[in-house]
Design a protein around this motif. Structure first.
Motif, PDB file in Angstrom:
ATOM      1  N   ALA A  31       6.526  -8.385   1.335  1.00  0.00           N
ATOM      2  CA  ALA A  31       6.245  -7.433   0.248  1.00  0.00           C
ATOM      3  C   ALA A  31       5.334  -7.782  -0.924  1.00  0.00           C
ATOM      4  CB  ALA A  31       7.741  -7.344  -0.301  1.00  0.00           C
ATOM      5  N   ILE A  32       5.432  -9.405  -1.146  1.00  0.00           N
ATOM      6  CA  ILE A  32       4.607  -9.920  -2.114  1.00  0.00           C
ATOM      7  C   ILE A  32       2.906  -9.752  -1.777  1.00  0.00           C
ATOM      8  CG2 ILE A  32       3.686 -12.087  -3.259  1.00  0.00           C
ATOM      9  CD1 ILE A  32       6.770 -12.841  -2.971  1.00  0.00           C
ATOM     10  N   ASP A  33       2.676  -9.945  -0.423  1.00  0.00           N
ATOM     11  CA  ASP A  33       1.463  -9.709   0.161  1.00  0.00           C
ATOM     12  C   ASP A  33       0.880  -8.462  -0.082  1.00  0.00           C
ATOM     13  OD1 ASP A  33       1.375 -12.448   0.801  1.00  0.00           O
ATOM     14  OD2 ASP A  33       1.920 -12.082   2.895  1.00  0.00           O
ATOM     15  N   GLU A  34       1.759  -7.366   0.377  1.00  0.00           N
ATOM     16  CA  GLU A  34       1.325  -6.119   0.220  1.00  0.00           C
ATOM     17  C   GLU A  34       1.123  -5.706  -1.354  1.00  0.00           C
ATOM     18  OE1 GLU A  34       3.548  -1.662   0.761  1.00  0.00           O
ATOM     19  OE2 GLU A  34       4.203  -3.333   1.845  1.00  0.00           O
ATOM     20  N   GLY A  35       2.026  -5.976  -2.189  1.00  0.00           N
ATOM     21  CA  GLY A  35       1.907  -5.832  -3.627  1.00  0.00           C
ATOM     22  C   GLY A  35       0.573  -6.272  -4.136  1.00  0.00           C
ATOM     23  N   VAL A  36       0.187  -7.651  -3.921  1.00  0.00           N
ATOM     24  CA  VAL A  36      -1.076  -8.242  -4.417  1.00  0.00           C
ATOM     25  C   VAL A  36      -1.996  -7.625  -3.432  1.00  0.00           C
ATOM     26  CG1 VAL A  36      -2.473 -10.347  -4.196  1.00  0.00           C
ATOM     27  CG2 VAL A  36       0.122 -10.630  -4.669  1.00  0.00           C
ATOM     28  N   GLY A  37      -2.153  -7.344  -2.326  1.00  0.00           N
ATOM     29  CA  GLY A  37      -3.147  -6.596  -1.722  1.00  0.00           C
ATOM     30  C   GLY A  37      -3.392  -5.063  -2.236  1.00  0.00           C
ATOM     31  N   GLU A  38      -2.545  -4.289  -2.972  1.00  0.00           N
ATOM     32  CA  GLU A  38      -2.537  -3.205  -3.438  1.00  0.00           C
ATOM     33  C   GLU A  38      -3.266  -3.243  -4.880  1.00  0.00           C
ATOM     34  OE1 GLU A  38       1.054  -1.050  -3.429  1.00  0.00           O
ATOM     35  OE2 GLU A  38       1.468  -0.814  -1.359  1.00  0.00           O
ATOM     36  N   LEU A  39      -2.938  -4.399  -5.651  1.00  0.00           N
ATOM     37  CA  LEU A  39      -3.295  -4.601  -6.867  1.00  0.00           C
ATOM     38  C   LEU A  39      -5.030  -4.978  -6.643  1.00  0.00           C
ATOM     39  CD1 LEU A  39      -3.536  -5.155 -10.054  1.00  0.00           C
ATOM     40  CD2 LEU A  39      -2.758  -7.671  -9.384  1.00  0.00           C
ATOM     41  N   ILE A  40      -5.256  -5.763  -5.775  1.00  0.00           N
ATOM     42  CA  ILE A  40      -6.548  -6.167  -5.359  1.00  0.00           C
ATOM     43  C   ILE A  40      -7.448  -4.988  -5.190  1.00  0.00           C
ATOM     44  CG2 ILE A  40      -8.391  -7.462  -4.104  1.00  0.00           C
ATOM     45  CD1 ILE A  40      -6.915  -9.111  -6.120  1.00  0.00           C
ATOM     46  N   ALA A  41      -7.172  -3.967  -4.396  1.00  0.00           N
ATOM     47  CA  ALA A  41      -7.784  -2.850  -3.905  1.00  0.00           C
ATOM     48  C   ALA A  41      -8.057  -2.035  -5.053  1.00  0.00           C
ATOM     49  CB  ALA A  41      -6.900  -2.165  -2.806  1.00  0.00           C
ATOM     50  N   ALA A  42      -6.997  -1.834  -5.938  1.00  0.00           N
ATOM     51  CA  ALA A  42      -7.029  -0.857  -6.864  1.00  0.00           C
ATOM     52  C   ALA A  42      -8.156  -1.338  -8.081  1.00  0.00           C
ATOM     53  CB  ALA A  42      -5.658  -0.727  -8.040  1.00  0.00           C
ATOM     54  N   LEU A  43      -8.235  -2.722  -8.222  1.00  0.00           N
ATOM     55  CA  LEU A  43      -8.927  -3.488  -8.943  1.00  0.00           C
ATOM     56  C   LEU A  43     -10.668  -3.260  -8.435  1.00  0.00           C
ATOM     57  CD1 LEU A  43      -7.384  -7.003  -9.946  1.00  0.00           C
ATOM     58  CD2 LEU A  43      -7.984  -4.887 -11.473  1.00  0.00           C
ATOM     59  N   LYS A  44     -10.823  -3.257  -7.062  1.00  0.00           N
ATOM     60  CA  LYS A  44     -12.055  -2.903  -6.579  1.00  0.00           C
ATOM     61  C   LYS A  44     -12.302  -1.413  -6.431  1.00  0.00           C
ATOM     62  CE  LYS A  44     -11.891  -6.439  -2.618  1.00  0.00           C
ATOM     63  NZ  LYS A  44     -11.542  -6.677  -1.240  1.00  0.00           N
ATOM     64  N   GLU A  45     -11.346  -0.713  -6.310  1.00  0.00           N
ATOM     65  CA  GLU A  45     -11.721   0.645  -6.400  1.00  0.00           C
ATOM     66  C   GLU A  45     -12.159   1.381  -7.742  1.00  0.00           C
ATOM     67  OE1 GLU A  45      -8.709   4.834  -6.192  1.00  0.00           O
ATOM     68  OE2 GLU A  45      -8.757   3.244  -4.289  1.00  0.00           O
ATOM     69  N   THR A  46     -11.559   0.654  -8.786  1.00  0.00           N
ATOM     70  CA  THR A  46     -11.921   0.984 -10.134  1.00  0.00           C
ATOM     71  C   THR A  46     -12.944   0.388 -10.864  1.00  0.00           C
ATOM     72  OG1 THR A  46     -10.340  -0.331 -11.242  1.00  0.00           O
ATOM     73  CG2 THR A  46      -9.630   2.093 -10.617  1.00  0.00           C
ATOM     74  N   GLY A  47     -13.854  -0.710  -9.964  1.00  0.00           N
ATOM     75  CA  GLY A  47     -14.881  -1.608 -10.415  1.00  0.00           C
ATOM     76  C   GLY A  47     -14.688  -2.561 -11.240  1.00  0.00           C
ATOM     77  N   GLN A  48     -13.127  -2.988 -11.560  1.00  0.00           N
ATOM     78  CA  GLN A  48     -12.737  -4.000 -12.345  1.00  0.00           C
ATOM     79  C   GLN A  48     -12.567  -5.299 -11.737  1.00  0.00           C
ATOM     80  OE1 GLN A  48     -12.471  -3.396 -15.820  1.00  0.00           O
ATOM     81  NE2 GLN A  48     -13.673  -1.790 -15.146  1.00  0.00           N
ATOM     82  N   LEU A  49     -12.551  -5.399 -10.444  1.00  0.00           N
ATOM     83  CA  LEU A  49     -12.219  -6.838  -9.856  1.00  0.00           C
ATOM     84  C   LEU A  49     -12.905  -7.951 -10.471  1.00  0.00           C
ATOM     85  CD1 LEU A  49     -10.681  -8.258  -7.852  1.00  0.00           C
ATOM     86  CD2 LEU A  49     -12.186  -7.898  -6.280  1.00  0.00           C
ATOM     87  N   GLU A  50     -14.416  -7.733 -10.625  1.00  0.00           N
ATOM     88  CA  GLU A  50     -15.383  -8.795 -11.241  1.00  0.00           C
ATOM     89  C   GLU A  50     -15.046  -9.190 -12.755  1.00  0.00           C
ATOM     90  OE1 GLU A  50     -16.634  -6.055  -9.408  1.00  0.00           O
ATOM     91  OE2 GLU A  50     -16.735  -7.329  -7.845  1.00  0.00           O
ATOM     92  N   ASN A  51     -14.405  -8.180 -13.418  1.00  0.00           N
ATOM     93  CA  ASN A  51     -14.119  -8.419 -14.753  1.00  0.00           C
ATOM     94  C   ASN A  51     -12.454  -8.796 -15.076  1.00  0.00           C
ATOM     95  OD1 ASN A  51     -16.574  -7.539 -15.697  1.00  0.00           O
ATOM     96  ND2 ASN A  51     -15.893  -5.400 -15.491  1.00  0.00           N
TER      97      ASN A  51
END
Length: 118
Positions: A19-39
């Motif tokens: 569940a932790i892995d899934e949640g962190v994965g969803e967070l990273i995916a959302a950051l990538k999708e919105t262009g915010q991962l690098e920031n």
């Protein structure tokens, strides 16, 4: 009434990890999708360890790695080098110093007293 066996408790704790892995994965995916991962500085950690029977311990009170070591993963693509490991022990004051440095903010105080290392 019989209590929960230690092995059952360990199994239940370990079953939480996906569940932790899934949640962190969803967070990273959302950051990538919105262009915010690098920031975004992503810090993954937890409280101190919890011995799972190592050295006969089941509590956080013994001076063994299994009792006090904590996971710490820091990610900020383009800023924090990928795949590198810090050879030094890091603790909370070090995180504070690192957050100030990455944000380009001078810590408050005159003189500045910051006990951690960036």
């Amino acid at each position: 009434k019989k209590g929960v066996e230690f092995a059952d408790w360990v199994r239940q704790v370990n079953e939480c990890v996906p569940a932790i892995d899934e949640g962190v994965g969803e967070l990273i995916a959302a950051l990538k999708e919105t262009g915010q991962l690098e920031n975004t500085l992503v810090v993954y950690t937890a409280d101190q360890g919890f011995a799972m029977g190592e050295h006969g311990m089941r509590m956080k009170i013994a001076p063994y790695d299994a009792n006090y070591r904590s996971p710490l993963i820091v990610s900020m693509p383009g800023t924090v080098a990928a795949g590198k490991a810090c050879p030094r022990v890091a603790n909370a004051p070090d995180l504070v110093a690192t957050f100030f440095a990455l944000a380009g903010v001078k810590p408050p105080g005159d003189p500045v007293v910051l006990h951690g290392r960036d």
